[in-house]
Design an enzyme around this catalytic site. Structure first.
Site, PDB file in Angstrom:
ATOM      1  N   GLU A   1       0.821  -1.137   0.038  1.00  0.00           N
ATOM      2  CA  GLU A   1      -0.093   0.062   0.012  1.00  0.00           C
ATOM      3  C   GLU A   1       0.847   1.098   0.186  1.00  0.00           C
ATOM      4  OE1 GLU A   1      -2.803   0.049   3.231  1.00  0.00           O
ATOM      5  OE2 GLU A   1      -2.917   2.408   3.204  1.00  0.00           O
TER       6      GLU A   1
ATOM      7  N   GLU B   1      -2.459  11.993   2.686  1.00  0.00           N
ATOM      8  CA  GLU B   1      -3.344  11.304   3.941  1.00  0.00           C
ATOM      9  C   GLU B   1      -3.070  12.272   5.153  1.00  0.00           C
ATOM     10  OE1 GLU B   1      -2.734   7.236   5.373  1.00  0.00           O
ATOM     11  OE2 GLU B   1      -4.891   7.224   5.951  1.00  0.00           O
TER      12      GLU B   1
END
Ligand SMILES: *[C@@H]1O[C@H](CO)[C@@H](O)[C@H](O)[C@H]1NC(C)=O
Ligand SMILES: *[C@@H]1O[C@H](CO)[C@@H](O)[C@H](O)[C@H]1NC(C)=O
Ligand SMILES: *[C@@H]1O[C@H](CO)[C@@H](O)[C@H](O)[C@H]1NC(C)=O
Ligand SMILES: *[C@@H]1O[C@H](CO)[C@@H](O)[C@H](O)[C@H]1NC(C)=O
Ligand SMILES: *[C@@H]1O[C@H](CO)[C@@H](O)[C@H](O)[C@H]1NC(C)=O
Length: 402
Positions: free
Chosen positions: A142, A147
């Site tokens: 990932e 974020e």
């Protein structure tokens, strides 16, 4: 056979001509304007991965309730519902959106996103990230590109993998590493140190651009606030090739000497979402480090209630996402290590990732040093000896004339 020798000659020519640019990446696909939402799947279920207080609606609901649409400026908007009144109860869900690209992007890919506005505010947790296809998390890897949560000022980049992948010490990056083991719950985290990477500052600066290079030599992520976006991105369109060399040092570098990229990362789907509260933004002690609301409960103080003005800033506004690949379709991607070391002096000053990536992804067997660009090699005919000879004569003639 002839191909190899033409390559070698071309290599010498490049070595003697450091002005030749290495236009490394060819455009694959653009998500933009009225076509932005083509090629994505909508999640259509509540957040059962990070346990946020949201339902990620299906495409039809997102379009009809205008949680996804293209605005007057031609930008894609992806937002949290700020018009519905949500009652308190044992289960609290506000509508939001999670979309996953149908295409996957493996080693040799470059992904660039141009963003005007990122969701922010208490309880808000946006992410633009990639997830390895075909495996149970985190076996396919990932990559968290954008974020952050709540009212934090900075973006955070991270990789998530199974045990054995680390951020190597051999780094060139401008960001700050806070965790080096990619198999920890938080992943191997690099905090942005440049100004205006998130929150109101990001939007007020006009947004910014992230570029993510997934390469056999490592994973490298650059961020630029709007005033600092490199010229070759500013002037590009959806048909332009892109060269990573002028970009300088990335925010986050994960060189392959600490993490075997092809072992830990399968081809990646792109994912864009916004959740609310959940197991990062809503955790007591994390939530109240930046948000001081009446009951100090993330969901009760934000998700419950009318939604506006709480979620008026909880929207993505994206100009475009473009994906690129090193290899042009139908063109050779293998170079033999008998090619001469070709060193472009101008490329030697930039970061390791930016310099070596083109060659390493083109051929993992390549000895260190060569910077023969894939674009140059890709445009070279593979079979025509006649063409090669003519080219050689032309090059030598060119050199002699100097
Ligand atoms: C590039 O943009 C033009 C409009 O500016 C559009 O017509 C075309 O389909 C786009 N190409 C790709 C590959 O997305
Ligand atoms: C989340 O729910 C969907 C829909 O029921 C399901 O397909 C998926 O496997 C679930 N994911 C997790 C991580 O539980
Ligand atoms: C959402 O918010 C409530 C608080 O009202 C909380 O108790 C609950 O666990 C949260 N999560 C979900 C999935 O509803
Ligand atoms: C990296 O992983 C690939 C795929 O698992 C493997 O073939 C290769 O030998 C590994 N490279 C190194 C240096 O360990
Ligand atoms: C909801 O958010 C949008 C911006 O995303 C804003 O224009 C609008 O005024 C907000 N409030 C309501 C009630 O729609």
């Amino acid at each position: 056979m002839c191909y190899i020798s033409v390559r070698r000659l071309l290599g010498y020519w490049l070595w003697l001509s450091p002005s030749v640019a290495s236009a490394a990446y060819a455009p694959l696909r653009e998500y933009a304007g009225s076509n932005f939402f083509d090629g994505w799947d909508y999640y259509g279920f509540h957040d059962n991965t990070t346990w946020g207080n949201v339902t990620y609606v299906d495409r039809q609901t997102a379009m009809s309730s205008r949680l996804t649409y293209v605005n007057g400026a031609g930008n894609a908007v992806v937002k949290v519902d700020n018009t519905s009144f949500i009652q308190n109860g044992p289960l609290v869900y506000r509508n939001s959106v999670r979309i996953t690209s149908q295409e996957v992007y493996g080693i040799g890919s470059l992904i660039i996103i141009d963003v005007r506005h990122i969701p922010y505010g208490c309880s808000v947790w946006p992410a633009f990230w990639t997830l390895g296809s075909g495996k149970t998390w985190p076996q396919g890897g990932e990559i968290d590109i954008i974020e952050s949560i709540n009212l934090l000022p900075n973006n955070q980049i991270a990789l998530h993998t199974t045990p054995g992948c680390f951020q190597s010490q051999n780094l060139g990056q401008t960001g700050q590493t806070t965790e080096g083991d990619c198999s920890t719950p938080q992943g191997c985290v690099v905090r942005e140190t440049k100004a205006n990477s998130y929150e109101s500052g990001f939007a007020q600066a006009g947004g910014g651009v992230w570029a993510t290079q997934i390469d056999a030599s490592g994973i490298f992520i650059w961020f630029w606030s709007r005033p600092d976006v490199p010229e070759n991105i500013k002037t590009s369109n959806n048909a332009s090739s892109i060269d990573t060399v002028p970009w300088g040092i990335p925010t986050a570098s994960y060189p392959a000497d600490g993490c075997n990229i092809s072992q830990y990362f399968t081809p990646q789907n792109l994912i864009l979402l916004t959740t609310l509260c959940g197991n990062w933004a809503g955790v007591p002690g994390i939530y109240d480090s930046t948000c001081h609301t009446p009951t100090m409960s993330c969901a009760v103080d934000n998700v419950v209630g009318p939604g506006s003005p709480t979620y008026d800033q909880a929207y993505w506004e994206i100009s475009w996402i473009r994906t690129y690949t090193l290899a042009l379709p139908g063109q050779p991607t293998t170079i033999t290590s008998s090619d001469p070391p070709v060193q472009d002096a101008s490329s030697m000053t930039v970061s390791r990732g930016a310099t070596t990536s083109t060659t390493q992804a083109t051929s993992a067997a390549l000895t260190p040093g060569p910077t023969v660009s894939s674009a140059v090699s890709s445009t070279l005919p593979t079979t025509s000896c006649v063409f090669g000879s003519v080219l050689l004569v032309a090059m030598l003639g060119n050199l002699m004339l100097r």
